[in-house]
Design an enzyme around this catalytic site. Structure first.
Site, PDB file in Angstrom:
ATOM      1  N   GLU A   1       7.542   5.663   0.121  1.00 17.53           N
ATOM      2  CA  GLU A   1       7.046   5.388   1.465  1.00 17.53           C
ATOM      3  C   GLU A   1       8.149   5.040   2.473  1.00 17.53           C
ATOM      4  OE1 GLU A   1       2.520   4.013   0.285  1.00 17.53           O
ATOM      5  OE2 GLU A   1       3.837   2.551   1.242  1.00 17.53           O
TER       6      GLU A   1
ATOM      7  N   GLU B   1      -0.467   7.469  -4.893  1.00 20.39           N
ATOM      8  CA  GLU B   1      -1.162   6.193  -4.695  1.00 20.39           C
ATOM      9  C   GLU B   1      -2.464   6.446  -3.958  1.00 20.39           C
ATOM     10  OE1 GLU B   1       0.929   2.950  -2.834  1.00 20.39           O
ATOM     11  OE2 GLU B   1       2.768   3.355  -3.968  1.00 20.39           O
TER      12      GLU B   1
END
Length: 443
Positions: free
Chosen positions: A167, A352
């Site tokens: 991320e 995720e």
């Protein structure tokens, strides 16, 4: 009707994900301090000033946790290795106990039939490197590549896949522009540099690992559906600006060799000198792309504020305990958008997906029907994306365990397994059992 393993292609991977700082316990095994320790120690940054010093004590209880993975029927585990654990000062001396720990951990996965999906960096920057500017310092790319080489030299022969960064938007924007994660900066110049240097570190590490003969290398990006707060042209433009910052900056840097003009309009004056010369290194081939997806946000034009002149507004759909809208259609949208506009047939993994709730153990069980519905709705969105041509090859739930949820401390529970943070007792939730039943279905 719940989906089962049989509803997905042969060889599709089902797993759960964790991150080192959130579960291991940074006080154990000779780990060095990270910028999350100091961020948490600063009043007002983290709920109850909690940190990851103990977390779930996965450092000692890892066998129990891997057993839970195996018993659920998962065939892959996405974990991260801690830079601050492997190299307590970020450079120089290596913590041999850390290498031995990750050795045991990877061997434990393999012994249980779990394919190890490693992430090299999940936010725990060594404090000694933060002192030198961290992600705002161009040298971070070489520091990161050195760390990547050291840990890969030890376990790279046994991991199934390696992601460089988790991320980048959170590493750079959330942490250097919005100031909500470590190191907590709210500075556009720092943000511009971090937005570029995090991709430069990815490219530098990728080149280093390719030189070592390693394959199946990728990166994990997070995406958030950007909706306009209204159909007024100004709000539509606000949503497009946020889409460019959150969703387009990193994937276009990787696949198009440049950054969105809408973002350079704000960041351009603050970017590192001659950043364009780095784009070939940044844009080298990856073998797979990880997609993290949770929610959508509604954006409105806010001319009275500084660039990017946007604010968020509440959306109409049910929310998780994080206040995030439940919007599975967004996952379908990103998987098909990425395949169509950016990566073609490159393997995609949902690395995720999950939700926070206020889970409690009652009579030895944890009922979490909202999480069950959430996960199966997103699995259905993934299946629909596959049917429409996206080459999605796996789905990892976030998270295996309730854990240290960064600035939310231990307040928000994302786990398939409940953790009592006093006793460290693990209690699989109803969602864990529902997934186990789905995965037990024969292909």
């Amino acid at each position: 009707m719940r989906l089962t393993r049989a509803d997905f292609p042969q060889g599709f991977l089902f797993g759960a994900a964790t991150a080192a700082y959130q579960i291991e316990g940074s006080a154990f095994g000779g780990a060095g301090p990270s910028h999350w320790d100091t961020f948490a120690a600063t009043p007002g940054n983290v709920v109850r000033a909690e940190d990851g010093s103990r977390a779930c004590d996965h450092y000692h209880l890892w066998q129990t946790d891997l057993d839970l993975m195996q018993q659920a029927g998962f065939n892959a585990y996405r974990f991260s290795t801690s830079w601050a654990r492997v190299m307590p000062e970020g450079r120089g001396a290596v913590n041999r106990d850390a290498l031995d720990f990750y050795d045991r951990l990877v061997d434990g996965m393999l012994a249980r039939g779990l394919r190890p999906f490693q992430t090299l960096y999940h936010w725990d920057l060594p404090s000694a490197l933060a002192d030198l500017g961290g992600w705002t310092n161009r040298d971070v790319a070489l520091w990161f590549a050195d760390y990547a080489e050291i840990i890969t030299d030890r376990i790279g022969d046994r991991v199934a896949a390696i992601a460089t960064i988790n991320e980048p938007w959170c590493v750079a924007w959330l942490s250097h522009f919005l100031g909500l994660h470590a190191p907590g900066h709210r500075d556009i110049r720092a943000a511009a540099r971090a937005m570029h240097h995090v991709l430069l570190a990815h490219g530098t590490a990728l080149e280093r690992l390719r030189g070592l003969g390693r394959g199946n290398l990728g990166i994990v990006l997070n995406f958030e559906h950007a909706a306009p707060a209204s159909q007024e042209p100004a709000d539509v433009l606000a949503a497009a600006t946020q889409d460019a910052i959150f969703n387009r900056w990193f994937i276009e840097g990787l696949t198009r060799g440049t950054y969105p003009a809408e973002v350079l309009a704000g960041l351009g004056p603050h970017m590192p000198q001659d950043w364009q010369a780095d784009m070939t290194l940044i844009g080298q081939k990856i073998d797979w792309l990880g997609v993290n997806y949770y929610t959508r946000a509604h954006h409105a034009f806010a001319p009275e504020t500084a660039w990017p002149h946007t604010v968020t507004r509440p959306g109409p759909l049910p929310k998780t305990r994080m206040g995030w809208e439940i919007y599975p259609e967004g996952l379908y949208g990103f998987l098909t958008r990425l395949a169509r506009d950016h990566v073609g047939n490159l393997p995609l993994f949902v690395t995720e997906n999950g939700m926070a709730d206020a889970d409690q153990v009652l009579n030895g069980t944890v009922n979490d029907p909202v999480r069950e519905d959430f996960l199966f709705a997103h699995l259905a969105a993934t299946r629909r994306a596959i049917a429409d041509g996206a080459n999605v090859q796996g789905f990892f739930c976030w998270s295996l365990l309730d854990n240290y949820e960064w600035a939310e401390g231990y307040e928000k529970r994302f786990g398939l397994v409940h953790v009592d943070f006093e006793t460290l007792r693990r209690t699989p939730k109803a969602s864990y059992h529902a997934l186990a039943r789905a995965l037990a279905h024969p292909v």
